[in-house]
Design a protein around this motif. Sequence first.
Motif: not given
Length: 314
Positions: A148-149, A175-177, A249-252
């Motif tokens: 993710g990063l 991007l999250p998906a 994922t939701e946090t990033v």
Amino acid sequence: MWKFIVKRLIMLIPVLIGVTLLVFLILQLAPGDPAKVILGEQATPEQIQELRDSLGLNDPVLVQYANYIIKLVQGDMGDSYKTRGPVSEEVFNRFPNTIKLTACAMLLAVVVAVPLGVVAAVKQNTLFDSISMVIALIGVSMPIFWLGLLLILLFSLKLGLFPSSGSEGIKSIVLPAVALGFNHMASIARTTRSSMLETIRQDYIRTVRAKGVAYGVVIRKHALKNALIPTITVIGLQIGYMLGGSVLTETVFAWPGVGRLMVDSINGRDIPMVMGCIILVCATFSVVNLVVDILYGMVDPRIKSQYKSGGKSK
């Protein structure tokens, strides 16, 4: 079939009770006082004690858990320590965002992974097979938060193609998906490849090919359907893992879903909110497993006949 579904739904009750008990005890053992977190460092001991009394935190742990279960059976998930609002309202407001993210990630994973695994099996030991399995190995080994990063660094900061956070517009979910789906895509592709390799070596496949049926038709109409059963199993499990992986994922990506809400609630020692999030995720995972079992019967008639007979072999 209906007896099987009802039986599975009844079995969901002890599963939820066990999960809630385990999580409740873990949260009770976690360091930190919810009253101090709510009131802040400047709160006096009298204020802290008064708040603990009002929240029932001075009661024995089993009494607190029993009171929580009684309210839960009545459809009440309790009130948040932080917002003092109903937990169910906040959780269900966030849940559609988590479902949207999980659905997009799984759709991406299945659309890419299943054809990739089938082609890799058909073209075994070729360059395409080697490259696809290397990609799958990288996907399995790469942590979601690190990927993710990297996606944020490349596609958001460097190229400016997609937003790095939030949930405004279709671009926000790309991007999250991808980050959430890439790891699971690799697992599905490897399972599909292994299952296809086993299936195309069966005698009935050789018999069909000996009759002169085109190889592509053999793969699509005969091999793929039988090879999908292990793949369906993995997809069902991966959906559950996605619901758990959505926390990272939701946090990033600052995605406003249940996963991010859970992390914020854990940091704030908001026990009712954490319990509400976990109960919803656990129930969703159990329902997904039930749907996967039903899909077995649609794919394999032998399993469907077992459902009709109540699981008894004849």
